[in-house]
Scaffold this motif. Structure first.
Motif, mmCIF file in Angstrom:
data_model
loop_
_atom_site.group_PDB
_atom_site.id
_atom_site.type_symbol
_atom_site.label_atom_id
_atom_site.label_comp_id
_atom_site.label_asym_id
_atom_site.label_seq_id
_atom_site.Cartn_x
_atom_site.Cartn_y
_atom_site.Cartn_z
ATOM 1 N N LEU A 1 0.866 -1.179 0.000
ATOM 2 C CA LEU A 1 0.000 0.000 0.000
ATOM 3 C C LEU A 1 0.904 1.231 0.000
ATOM 4 O O LEU A 1 1.562 1.547 0.992
ATOM 5 N N GLU A 2 0.988 1.886 -1.133
ATOM 6 C CA GLU A 2 1.877 3.040 -1.306
ATOM 7 C C GLU A 2 1.474 4.180 -0.379
ATOM 8 O O GLU A 2 0.306 4.305 0.007
ATOM 9 N N ASN A 3 2.438 5.031 -0.042
ATOM 10 C CA ASN A 3 2.147 6.213 0.758
ATOM 11 C C ASN A 3 1.101 7.056 0.023
ATOM 12 O O ASN A 3 1.200 7.282 -1.179
ATOM 13 N N GLY A 4 0.081 7.499 0.737
ATOM 14 C CA GLY A 4 -0.997 8.291 0.144
ATOM 15 C C GLY A 4 -2.141 7.460 -0.398
ATOM 16 O O GLY A 4 -3.205 7.995 -0.697
ATOM 17 N N ALA A 5 -1.955 6.153 -0.514
ATOM 18 C CA ALA A 5 -3.014 5.273 -1.027
ATOM 19 C C ALA A 5 -3.940 4.848 0.113
ATOM 20 O O ALA A 5 -3.629 5.038 1.296
ATOM 21 N N ASN A 6 -5.080 4.289 -0.259
ATOM 22 C CA ASN A 6 -6.001 3.772 0.750
ATOM 23 C C ASN A 6 -6.606 2.456 0.297
ATOM 24 O O ASN A 6 -6.541 2.097 -0.873
ATOM 25 N N VAL A 7 -7.171 1.739 1.255
ATOM 26 C CA VAL A 7 -7.781 0.446 0.987
ATOM 27 C C VAL A 7 -8.970 0.279 1.927
ATOM 28 O O VAL A 7 -8.939 0.752 3.072
ATOM 29 N N GLU A 8 -10.024 -0.351 1.418
ATOM 30 C CA GLU A 8 -11.165 -0.662 2.276
ATOM 31 C C GLU A 8 -10.898 -2.003 2.957
ATOM 32 O O GLU A 8 -10.532 -2.975 2.309
ATOM 33 N N VAL A 9 -11.093 -2.039 4.262
ATOM 34 C CA VAL A 9 -10.886 -3.240 5.056
ATOM 35 C C VAL A 9 -12.222 -3.615 5.682
ATOM 36 O O VAL A 9 -12.859 -2.781 6.333
ATOM 37 N N VAL A 10 -12.635 -4.856 5.476
ATOM 38 C CA VAL A 10 -13.891 -5.348 6.036
ATOM 39 C C VAL A 10 -13.571 -6.580 6.872
ATOM 40 O O VAL A 10 -12.872 -7.481 6.412
ATOM 41 N N PHE A 11 -14.064 -6.604 8.107
ATOM 42 C CA PHE A 11 -13.802 -7.716 9.012
ATOM 43 C C PHE A 11 -15.097 -8.093 9.706
ATOM 44 O O PHE A 11 -15.787 -7.229 10.241
ATOM 45 N N SER A 12 -15.430 -9.381 9.687
ATOM 46 C CA SER A 12 -16.645 -9.869 10.338
ATOM 47 C C SER A 12 -16.291 -10.779 11.495
ATOM 48 O O SER A 12 -15.329 -11.534 11.423
ATOM 49 N N ALA A 13 -17.100 -10.710 12.547
ATOM 50 C CA ALA A 13 -16.928 -11.552 13.725
ATOM 51 C C ALA A 13 -18.314 -12.013 14.175
ATOM 52 O O ALA A 13 -19.316 -11.363 13.877
ATOM 53 N N PRO A 14 -18.383 -13.119 14.900
ATOM 54 C CA PRO A 14 -19.680 -13.579 15.407
ATOM 55 C C PRO A 14 -20.351 -12.505 16.264
ATOM 56 O O PRO A 14 -19.681 -11.800 17.031
ATOM 57 N N ALA A 15 -21.661 -12.381 16.123
ATOM 58 C CA ALA A 15 -22.405 -11.337 16.833
ATOM 59 C C ALA A 15 -22.329 -11.497 18.340
ATOM 60 O O ALA A 15 -22.421 -10.511 19.069
ATOM 61 N N GLU A 16 -22.137 -12.716 18.822
ATOM 62 C CA GLU A 16 -22.106 -12.906 20.274
ATOM 63 C C GLU A 16 -20.805 -12.403 20.912
ATOM 64 O O GLU A 16 -20.729 -12.245 22.114
ATOM 65 N N GLU A 17 -19.774 -12.124 20.106
ATOM 66 C CA GLU A 17 -18.538 -11.560 20.645
ATOM 67 C C GLU A 17 -18.740 -10.070 20.910
ATOM 68 O O GLU A 17 -19.401 -9.384 20.144
ATOM 69 N N GLU A 18 -18.184 -9.581 21.987
ATOM 70 C CA GLU A 18 -18.241 -8.152 22.294
ATOM 71 C C GLU A 18 -17.430 -7.408 21.240
ATOM 72 O O GLU A 18 -16.226 -7.652 21.105
ATOM 73 N N GLY A 19 -18.049 -6.526 20.486
ATOM 74 C CA GLY A 19 -17.381 -5.821 19.398
ATOM 75 C C GLY A 19 -16.481 -4.679 19.828
ATOM 76 O O GLY A 19 -15.603 -4.263 19.097
ATOM 77 N N HIS A 20 -16.674 -4.183 21.047
ATOM 78 C CA HIS A 20 -15.883 -3.042 21.524
ATOM 79 C C HIS A 20 -14.477 -3.504 21.902
ATOM 80 O O HIS A 20 -14.298 -4.349 22.763
ATOM 81 N N GLY A 21 -13.469 -2.974 21.211
ATOM 82 C CA GLY A 21 -12.081 -3.324 21.498
ATOM 83 C C GLY A 21 -11.692 -4.729 21.108
ATOM 84 O O GLY A 21 -10.693 -5.260 21.576
ATOM 85 N N LEU A 22 -12.464 -5.351 20.213
ATOM 86 C CA LEU A 22 -12.258 -6.750 19.841
ATOM 87 C C LEU A 22 -11.016 -6.995 18.999
ATOM 88 O O LEU A 22 -10.410 -8.060 19.075
ATOM 89 N N LEU A 23 -10.610 -6.013 18.210
ATOM 90 C CA LEU A 23 -9.572 -6.249 17.208
ATOM 91 C C LEU A 23 -8.237 -5.585 17.535
ATOM 92 O O LEU A 23 -8.191 -4.566 18.217
ATOM 93 N N VAL A 24 -7.202 -6.188 16.999
ATOM 94 C CA VAL A 24 -5.868 -5.592 17.003
ATOM 95 C C VAL A 24 -5.541 -5.274 15.551
ATOM 96 O O VAL A 24 -5.684 -6.136 14.677
ATOM 97 N N LEU A 25 -5.128 -4.040 15.269
ATOM 98 C CA LEU A 25 -4.681 -3.647 13.939
ATOM 99 C C LEU A 25 -3.155 -3.606 13.977
ATOM 100 O O LEU A 25 -2.575 -3.011 14.894
ATOM 101 N N ILE A 26 -2.532 -4.260 13.018
ATOM 102 C CA ILE A 26 -1.072 -4.264 12.910
ATOM 103 C C ILE A 26 -0.697 -3.883 11.487
ATOM 104 O O ILE A 26 -1.265 -4.410 10.537
ATOM 105 N N PHE A 27 0.283 -2.973 11.363
ATOM 106 C CA PHE A 27 0.822 -2.675 10.034
ATOM 107 C C PHE A 27 2.335 -2.622 10.116
ATOM 108 O O PHE A 27 2.914 -2.297 11.161
ATOM 109 N N ILE A 28 2.969 -2.983 9.003
ATOM 110 C CA ILE A 28 4.431 -2.972 8.906
ATOM 111 C C ILE A 28 4.792 -2.262 7.613
ATOM 112 O O ILE A 28 4.231 -2.549 6.552
ATOM 113 N N THR A 29 5.751 -1.338 7.702
ATOM 114 C CA THR A 29 6.191 -0.605 6.516
ATOM 115 C C THR A 29 7.413 -1.269 5.902
ATOM 116 O O THR A 29 8.018 -2.169 6.491
ATOM 117 N N GLU A 30 7.771 -0.775 4.745
ATOM 118 C CA GLU A 30 8.913 -1.304 3.996
ATOM 119 C C GLU A 30 10.219 -1.243 4.789
ATOM 120 O O GLU A 30 11.059 -2.129 4.688
#
Length: 133
Positions: A65-94
């Protein structure tokens, strides 16, 4: 009379099967994020991790993902899981810079990935789209 009873019984069986199938489908919650790269370099890895199940998403950075570019990210989880604070986002640059955000909720939000120099607080992201130039 037997034909009518057979038709009614068949219709009831179809309705019961349809109801059982509908109950068997798991309800899900979906988060949609428009992720912008403002790190100043190419992002080579971009993942979301479900903290409860340990499920790791695909690499949303794809071939990079080049600098200045964007991407749509869609993530689904079971409804019974608490959605607040559920995910960890990790990114690594070149260059090997690793950014994390450990309390991402299931929601619709813009996310801008920041360079270490651009951080104004403790997080390596901001929840707004970059200003148009």
């Amino acid at each position: 009379m037997k034909k009518i009873l057979a038709v009614i019984l068949a219709a009831m069986m179809v309705l019961c099967c349809a109801a059982a199938f509908a109950e068997g489908e798991a309800a899900v919650q979906t988060g949609t994020y428009q992720v912008y790269n403002a790190t100043g370099e190419k992002v080579t890895s971009l993942y979301l991790i479900d903290k409860i199940s340990g499920t790791v998403s695909e690499n949303y950075a794809g071939e990079g993902l080049e600098n200045g570019a964007n991407v749509e990210v869609v993530f689904s989880a079971p409804a019974e899981e608490e959605g607040h604070g559920l995910l960890v986002l990790i990114f690594i640059t070149e260059s090997g810079y690793v950014g994390t955000f450990t309390t991402l909720s299931i929601e619709e939000a813009p996310i801008t990935l920041l360079s270490a120099e651009a951080m104004t607080g403790a997080t390596m992201i901001t929840f707004k789209a970059p200003a148009a130039e």
